[in-house]
Scaffold this motif. Structure first.
Motif, PDB file in Angstrom:
ATOM      1  N   VAL A 135       0.859  -1.185   0.000  1.00  0.00           N
ATOM      2  CA  VAL A 135       0.000   0.000   0.000  1.00  0.00           C
ATOM      3  C   VAL A 135       0.895   1.235   0.000  1.00  0.00           C
ATOM      4  N   GLU A 137       0.754   5.200  -0.091  1.00  0.00           N
ATOM      5  CA  GLU A 137      -0.152   6.342   0.039  1.00  0.00           C
ATOM      6  C   GLU A 137       0.580   7.636  -0.289  1.00  0.00           C
ATOM      7  N   PHE A 151      -6.471  -4.864   3.322  1.00  0.00           N
ATOM      8  CA  PHE A 151      -6.715  -3.418   3.307  1.00  0.00           C
ATOM      9  C   PHE A 151      -8.218  -3.191   3.226  1.00  0.00           C
ATOM     10  N   ALA A 152      -8.712  -2.180   3.931  1.00  0.00           N
ATOM     11  CA  ALA A 152     -10.124  -1.811   3.806  1.00  0.00           C
ATOM     12  C   ALA A 152     -10.283  -0.332   4.109  1.00  0.00           C
ATOM     13  N   ASN A 153     -11.162   0.329   3.348  1.00  0.00           N
ATOM     14  CA  ASN A 153     -11.467   1.728   3.651  1.00  0.00           C
ATOM     15  C   ASN A 153     -12.970   1.930   3.542  1.00  0.00           C
ATOM     16  N   PRO A 157     -12.878   2.146   8.487  1.00  0.00           N
ATOM     17  CA  PRO A 157     -12.195   2.902   9.545  1.00  0.00           C
ATOM     18  C   PRO A 157     -13.136   3.329  10.673  1.00  0.00           C
ATOM     19  N   VAL A 217     -17.518   0.679   0.544  1.00  0.00           N
ATOM     20  CA  VAL A 217     -16.310   0.014   1.030  1.00  0.00           C
ATOM     21  C   VAL A 217     -15.490  -0.526  -0.133  1.00  0.00           C
ATOM     22  N   TYR A 245     -10.412  -8.443  -4.397  1.00  0.00           N
ATOM     23  CA  TYR A 245     -10.951  -7.163  -3.954  1.00  0.00           C
ATOM     24  C   TYR A 245     -12.470  -7.170  -4.045  1.00  0.00           C
ATOM     25  N   CYS A 284      -9.520   8.712  -1.794  1.00  0.00           N
ATOM     26  CA  CYS A 284     -10.540   8.748  -0.743  1.00  0.00           C
ATOM     27  C   CYS A 284     -10.058   9.647   0.387  1.00  0.00           C
ATOM     28  N   THR A 286     -11.060   8.768   3.828  1.00  0.00           N
ATOM     29  CA  THR A 286     -11.478   8.077   5.053  1.00  0.00           C
ATOM     30  C   THR A 286     -10.317   7.485   5.835  1.00  0.00           C
ATOM     31  N   TYR A 288      -7.615   4.323   6.175  1.00  0.00           N
ATOM     32  CA  TYR A 288      -7.813   2.912   5.853  1.00  0.00           C
ATOM     33  C   TYR A 288      -7.377   2.035   7.018  1.00  0.00           C
ATOM     34  N   LEU A 290      -5.356  -1.543   7.780  1.00  0.00           N
ATOM     35  CA  LEU A 290      -4.438  -2.533   7.222  1.00  0.00           C
ATOM     36  C   LEU A 290      -4.134  -3.554   8.312  1.00  0.00           C
TER      37      LEU A 290
END
Length: 316
Positions: A135, A137, A151-153, A157, A217, A245, A284, A286, A288, A290
């Motif tokens: 990841v 950023e 990973f999720a956003n 979060p 999401v 994903y 985004c 938000t 994330y 991890l």
């Protein structure tokens, strides 16, 4: 196992480790290992130096006693150290969710796992190769790179912030939170809506835009079951250099109507996309999650997710 040099890194701040072993002074590793075979870094910042000591001894199998967050810290520190040969990773069930252990079949207690390592109990070692995701950023030109499995956003979060507000985060707390969301969506729609509201997001793959606008999401993982019972991705990757994903852009009414299927990971809704890729680009604001750890919450980010190295893991 006994013919391979073993070292153990212990996270005394991991909730499961602290509660079960540090507070009670049940430091079982002291009974099985020599002092030079284990490291107990007092802070996250000392993890790198602890790993360096073990690697300098020629450790071939590296045990990690902690949770998924601890494994994430160790793997990222290993990436920074960039050893000539990465050790095989043996995760211990020392966390609250233990997603990696669940995925590779590690079911024993930490004590029993260590007994198998030293040969007191019979072991049946099974090796797995798992790719990490990378990841990267970009926050206004400031680049940060991290590695992990999941990973999720989007809404995640916010959900994890609520989860970590519980006194004892763990499987019980996660289950209570899920049930609370499920049942209060009908009786307290305002609370559920604030937690599950979609956010502005843009997701692109190698072939172009995948989803944009109000997205609920994006979840990316090289694990088949990223948390608890949730298996939303379908067929296993079997070592292929790809990740799963999931992107969801359902409206609030659509989420309510399909909530059960979403929770158990079997939704076929048109706005619920499940696929595989080796690279995604995301915009985004938000932050994330991890591997269960929160990063850059509330920041406007451009994120690139691609395939990281394949590492060897072992279950006993």
């Amino acid at each position: 196992m006994r013919e391979q040099k073993f070292g153990l890194v212990i996270n005394p701040r991991a909730k499961g480790v602290y509660k079960r072993y540090i507070l009670s002074q049940r430091k079982f590793w002291e009974a099985f290992l020599k002092p030079e075979q284990y490291e107990v870094p007092e802070s996250i910042d000392q993890t790198g130096s602890a790993l360096k000591k073990l690697l300098e001894q020629g450790v071939e199998v590296l045990g990690v006693l902690g949770g998924d967050g601890t494994v994430n810290i160790v793997l990222n520190e290993l990436m920074k150290l960039s050893p000539g040969k990465f050790p095989t990773i043996l995760p211990f069930r020392g966390g609250t969710i233990n997603a990696l252990c669940n995925n590779i079949g590690t079911k024993d207690s930490p004590e029993e796992t260590l007994r198998k390592v030293v040969g007191i109990s019979r072991a049946h070692p099974t090796q797995f190769f798992k790719h990490l995701i990378r990841v990267t950023e970009d926050e206004n030109g400031l680049m940060t790179q991290r590695y992990g499995f999941t990973f999720a956003n989007g809404v995640f979060p916010k959900i994890f912030q609520v989860y970590y507000s519980y006194k004892n985060p763990g499987v019980g707390a996660a289950t209570r939170l899920i049930l609370k969301i499920f049942f209060t969506s009908a009786f307290r729609p305002g609370w559920a809506k604030s937690l599950l509201s979609p956010v502005e997001m843009k997701i692109e793959g190698r072939s172009g835009e995948i989803m944009s606008g109000k997205v609920r999401v994006l979840a990316v993982s090289t694990l088949e079951s990223p948390t608890l019972w949730w298996k939303p991705f379908g067929p296993e990757l079997n070592g292929r250099p790809q990740f799963h994903y999931l992107a969801n852009a359902m409206t609030n009414p659509e989420v309510v109507l399909n909530m059960f299927d979403l929770f158990i990971g079997r939704s076929n809704h048109a706005k619920h996309l499940v696929s595989k890729a080796d690279e995604l680009k995301v915009e985004c604001d938000t932050g994330y999650v991890l591997d269960g750890e929160l990063f850059s919450v509330g920041k406007r980010l451009k994120i690139k997710i691609d395939i990281g190295p394949s590492l060897r893991f072992i279950s006993l």
